[in-house]
Design a protein around this motif. Structure first.
Motif, PDB file in Angstrom:
ATOM      1  N   LEU A  12       0.830  -1.206   0.000  1.00 16.63           N
ATOM      2  CA  LEU A  12       0.000   0.000   0.000  1.00 16.63           C
ATOM      3  C   LEU A  12       0.863   1.254   0.000  1.00 16.63           C
ATOM      4  CD1 LEU A  12      -2.883   1.013   0.018  1.00 16.63           C
ATOM      5  CD2 LEU A  12      -2.839   0.972   2.524  1.00 16.63           C
ATOM      6  N   HIS A  13       1.968   1.228   0.756  1.00 19.43           N
ATOM      7  CA  HIS A  13       2.875   2.371   0.766  1.00 19.43           C
ATOM      8  C   HIS A  13       3.512   2.560  -0.606  1.00 19.43           C
ATOM      9  CE1 HIS A  13       3.547   2.051   5.415  1.00 19.43           C
ATOM     10  NE2 HIS A  13       2.364   2.514   5.090  1.00 19.43           N
ATOM     11  N   ARG A  14       3.906   1.465  -1.237  1.00 14.38           N
ATOM     12  CA  ARG A  14       4.500   1.558  -2.570  1.00 14.38           C
ATOM     13  C   ARG A  14       3.504   2.139  -3.561  1.00 14.38           C
ATOM     14  NH1 ARG A  14       6.234  -3.821  -1.583  1.00 14.38           N
ATOM     15  NH2 ARG A  14       4.950  -4.611  -3.312  1.00 14.38           N
ATOM     16  N   LEU A  15       2.245   1.708  -3.459  1.00 10.46           N
ATOM     17  CA  LEU A  15       1.217   2.224  -4.359  1.00 10.46           C
ATOM     18  C   LEU A  15       1.033   3.723  -4.175  1.00 10.46           C
ATOM     19  CD1 LEU A  15      -1.046   1.862  -6.425  1.00 10.46           C
ATOM     20  CD2 LEU A  15      -2.582   1.251  -4.534  1.00 10.46           C
ATOM     21  N   GLY A  16       0.980   4.176  -2.928  1.00  8.57           N
ATOM     22  CA  GLY A  16       0.814   5.598  -2.672  1.00  8.57           C
ATOM     23  C   GLY A  16       1.961   6.416  -3.238  1.00  8.57           C
ATOM     24  N   LEU A  17       3.186   5.924  -3.061  1.00  9.11           N
ATOM     25  CA  LEU A  17       4.348   6.627  -3.601  1.00  9.11           C
ATOM     26  C   LEU A  17       4.325   6.622  -5.127  1.00  9.11           C
ATOM     27  CD1 LEU A  17       7.068   5.310  -1.129  1.00  9.11           C
ATOM     28  CD2 LEU A  17       6.243   7.669  -1.316  1.00  9.11           C
ATOM     29  N   ARG A  18       3.923   5.507  -5.717  1.00 13.29           N
ATOM     30  CA  ARG A  18       3.855   5.433  -7.182  1.00 13.29           C
ATOM     31  C   ARG A  18       2.855   6.449  -7.723  1.00 13.29           C
ATOM     32  NH1 ARG A  18       4.650   2.207 -11.702  1.00 13.29           N
ATOM     33  NH2 ARG A  18       5.863   0.657 -10.554  1.00 13.29           N
ATOM     34  N   ILE A  19       1.675   6.515  -7.100  1.00 11.18           N
ATOM     35  CA  ILE A  19       0.653   7.467  -7.544  1.00 11.18           C
ATOM     36  C   ILE A  19       1.180   8.893  -7.463  1.00 11.18           C
ATOM     37  CG2 ILE A  19      -1.586   8.464  -6.961  1.00 11.18           C
ATOM     38  CD1 ILE A  19      -2.475   5.645  -6.112  1.00 11.18           C
ATOM     39  N   LEU A  20       1.880   9.224  -6.355  1.00 14.30           N
ATOM     40  CA  LEU A  20       2.438  10.570  -6.201  1.00 14.30           C
ATOM     41  C   LEU A  20       3.476  10.856  -7.271  1.00 14.30           C
ATOM     42  CD1 LEU A  20       2.945  13.227  -4.691  1.00 14.30           C
ATOM     43  CD2 LEU A  20       4.548  11.981  -3.214  1.00 14.30           C
ATOM     44  N   LEU A  21       4.407   9.938  -7.462  1.00 17.36           N
ATOM     45  CA  LEU A  21       5.497  10.180  -8.421  1.00 17.36           C
ATOM     46  C   LEU A  21       4.989  10.251  -9.848  1.00 17.36           C
ATOM     47  CD1 LEU A  21       8.267   7.865  -6.929  1.00 17.36           C
ATOM     48  CD2 LEU A  21       7.995  10.327  -6.656  1.00 17.36           C
ATOM     49  N   GLU A  22       3.986   9.452 -10.160  1.00 15.86           N
ATOM     50  CA  GLU A  22       3.464   9.458 -11.524  1.00 15.86           C
ATOM     51  C   GLU A  22       2.531  10.633 -11.788  1.00 15.86           C
ATOM     52  OE1 GLU A  22       1.741   5.587 -12.009  1.00 15.86           O
ATOM     53  OE2 GLU A  22       3.664   4.679 -12.591  1.00 15.86           O
ATOM     54  N   ARG A 107       5.264  16.359   3.575  1.00 15.86           N
ATOM     55  CA  ARG A 107       4.275  16.763   2.587  1.00 15.86           C
ATOM     56  C   ARG A 107       4.738  16.320   1.199  1.00 15.86           C
ATOM     57  NH1 ARG A 107       4.949  21.402   5.575  1.00 15.86           N
ATOM     58  NH2 ARG A 107       6.074  22.385   3.854  1.00 15.86           N
ATOM     59  N   PRO A 108       3.807  16.063   0.288  1.00 12.81           N
ATOM     60  CA  PRO A 108       4.177  15.608  -1.058  1.00 12.81           C
ATOM     61  C   PRO A 108       5.212  16.497  -1.725  1.00 12.81           C
ATOM     62  CG  PRO A 108       1.824  15.357  -0.752  1.00 12.81           C
ATOM     63  CD  PRO A 108       2.325  16.089   0.469  1.00 12.81           C
ATOM     64  N   GLU A 109       5.053  17.817  -1.579  1.00 14.92           N
ATOM     65  CA  GLU A 109       6.003  18.724  -2.219  1.00 14.92           C
ATOM     66  C   GLU A 109       7.395  18.615  -1.601  1.00 14.92           C
ATOM     67  OE1 GLU A 109       3.426  21.302   0.614  1.00 14.92           O
ATOM     68  OE2 GLU A 109       3.182  19.598  -0.771  1.00 14.92           O
ATOM     69  N   GLU A 110       7.455  18.299  -0.302  1.00  6.59           N
ATOM     70  CA  GLU A 110       8.749  18.106   0.358  1.00  6.59           C
ATOM     71  C   GLU A 110       9.444  16.852  -0.176  1.00  6.59           C
ATOM     72  OE1 GLU A 110       7.911  20.129   4.760  1.00  6.59           O
ATOM     73  OE2 GLU A 110       7.622  17.974   4.459  1.00  6.59           O
ATOM     74  N   LEU A 111       8.682  15.794  -0.345  1.00  9.17           N
ATOM     75  CA  LEU A 111       9.257  14.558  -0.864  1.00  9.17           C
ATOM     76  C   LEU A 111       9.726  14.736  -2.297  1.00  9.17           C
ATOM     77  CD1 LEU A 111       9.945  11.585  -0.705  1.00  9.17           C
ATOM     78  CD2 LEU A 111       7.557  11.052  -1.238  1.00  9.17           C
ATOM     79  N   LEU A 112       8.902  15.359  -3.117  1.00  5.47           N
ATOM     80  CA  LEU A 112       9.282  15.582  -4.513  1.00  5.47           C
ATOM     81  C   LEU A 112      10.508  16.494  -4.601  1.00  5.47           C
ATOM     82  CD1 LEU A 112       5.717  16.030  -6.059  1.00  5.47           C
ATOM     83  CD2 LEU A 112       7.254  14.070  -6.342  1.00  5.47           C
ATOM     84  N   GLY A 113      10.540  17.512  -3.745  1.00  6.90           N
ATOM     85  CA  GLY A 113      11.699  18.398  -3.716  1.00  6.90           C
ATOM     86  C   GLY A 113      12.944  17.660  -3.264  1.00  6.90           C
ATOM     87  N   GLY A 114      12.788  16.751  -2.287  1.00 12.83           N
ATOM     88  CA  GLY A 114      13.918  15.955  -1.823  1.00 12.83           C
ATOM     89  C   GLY A 114      14.455  15.054  -2.914  1.00 12.83           C
ATOM     90  N   ILE A 115      13.566  14.454  -3.679  1.00 14.37           N
ATOM     91  CA  ILE A 115      13.987  13.591  -4.785  1.00 14.37           C
ATOM     92  C   ILE A 115      14.759  14.397  -5.823  1.00 14.37           C
ATOM     93  CG2 ILE A 115      13.134  12.240  -6.749  1.00 14.37           C
ATOM     94  CD1 ILE A 115      10.853  11.285  -4.909  1.00 14.37           C
ATOM     95  N   ARG A 116      14.247  15.578  -6.148  1.00 12.67           N
ATOM     96  CA  ARG A 116      14.948  16.434  -7.127  1.00 12.67           C
ATOM     97  C   ARG A 116      16.330  16.828  -6.617  1.00 12.67           C
ATOM     98  NH1 ARG A 116       9.707  18.706  -7.673  1.00 12.67           N
ATOM     99  NH2 ARG A 116      10.247  20.354  -6.200  1.00 12.67           N
TER     100      ARG A 116
END
Length: 226
Positions: A12-22, A107-116
């Protein structure tokens, strides 16, 4: 486009992360892994830009998986995700070579910013976690480096007074904007100083600089800038 390998033992965690990243055009899910050993294998196969790594998994945990991925020389960089009650794993994960450490409630934007940031070669630690982590575990950190060097390490002597000040500020957990504000410098000047500090002490990123400063005793649980 940043390719990401999602590593978590909870589907379920993987699915949530996939949805966010995609949901954003700049990231692409290269694949998924549910165990540390699978993460090592999939990283070697897929060579993603970033491995989004859980820590607590059955069998090989995320710390050992991170260590093996980094030791392999793979260009993939590891961004660790954990929860507040797993702070004790942070130091080990960073020592294993992780390029970042974020909390799962980010927050989603924090995670996406961290990935970048990690994909671009920078390092990132959850806001406030550096200070909290080092305060809690400073007593367990060596006051000298593993080879017995003293705080008067040769690399430290290469630093100017300002650069030494910057290193202590980094170890305190200050961000570049905070350093700029508190030391009355421009952010561009701080960025230049940080780059010089990392080069002189041989640190890949500011996370390694934090560990280095504590290892040689330059920083303490309640550091004071000179």
């Amino acid at each position: 486009m940043t390719s990401v390998l999602i590593v978590d033992d909870q589907p379920l965690h993987r699915l949530g992360l996939r949805i966010l990243l995609e949901s954003v055009p700049e990231t692409q899910v290269a694949g998924e892994a549910g165990t540390g050993s699978e993460a090592v294998r999939r990283t070697a196969e897929l060579r993603p830009d970033v491995v989004l790594m859980d820590i607590r998994m059955p069998g090989m945990d995320g710390i050992e998986a991170t260590r093996q991925i980094v030791a392999s020389g793979n260009r993939s960089r590891v961004l660790v995700l954990t929860t507040f009650d797993l702070d004790e794993y942070a130091h080990a994960a960073l020592r294993a070579g992780a390029s970042g450490f974020l909390l799962k409630d980010a927050r989603p934007e924090e995670l996406l910013g961290g990935i970048r940031a990690v994909a671009a070669g920078d390092a990132i630690i959850a806001p406030g976690l550096t200070r909290r982590l080092l305060d809690a575990y400073a007593g367990q950190l060596p006051r000298t480096a593993p080879d017995g060097r003293s705080p008067d390490d040769a690399k430290v002597r290469l630093l100017t007074d300002r650069e030494r000040e910057i290193l202590i500020a980094i170890a305190t957990g200050w961000t570049n904007p905070e350093i700029a504000e508190r030391l009355h410098l421009s952010e561009s000047t701080v960025k230049t100083h940080v780059g010089r500090v990392l080069a002189k002490i041989g640190a890949r990123d500011r996370i390694q600089a934090v560990i280095y400063a504590y290892d040689i005793g330059l920083a303490s649980p309640n550091p004071r800038l000179p």
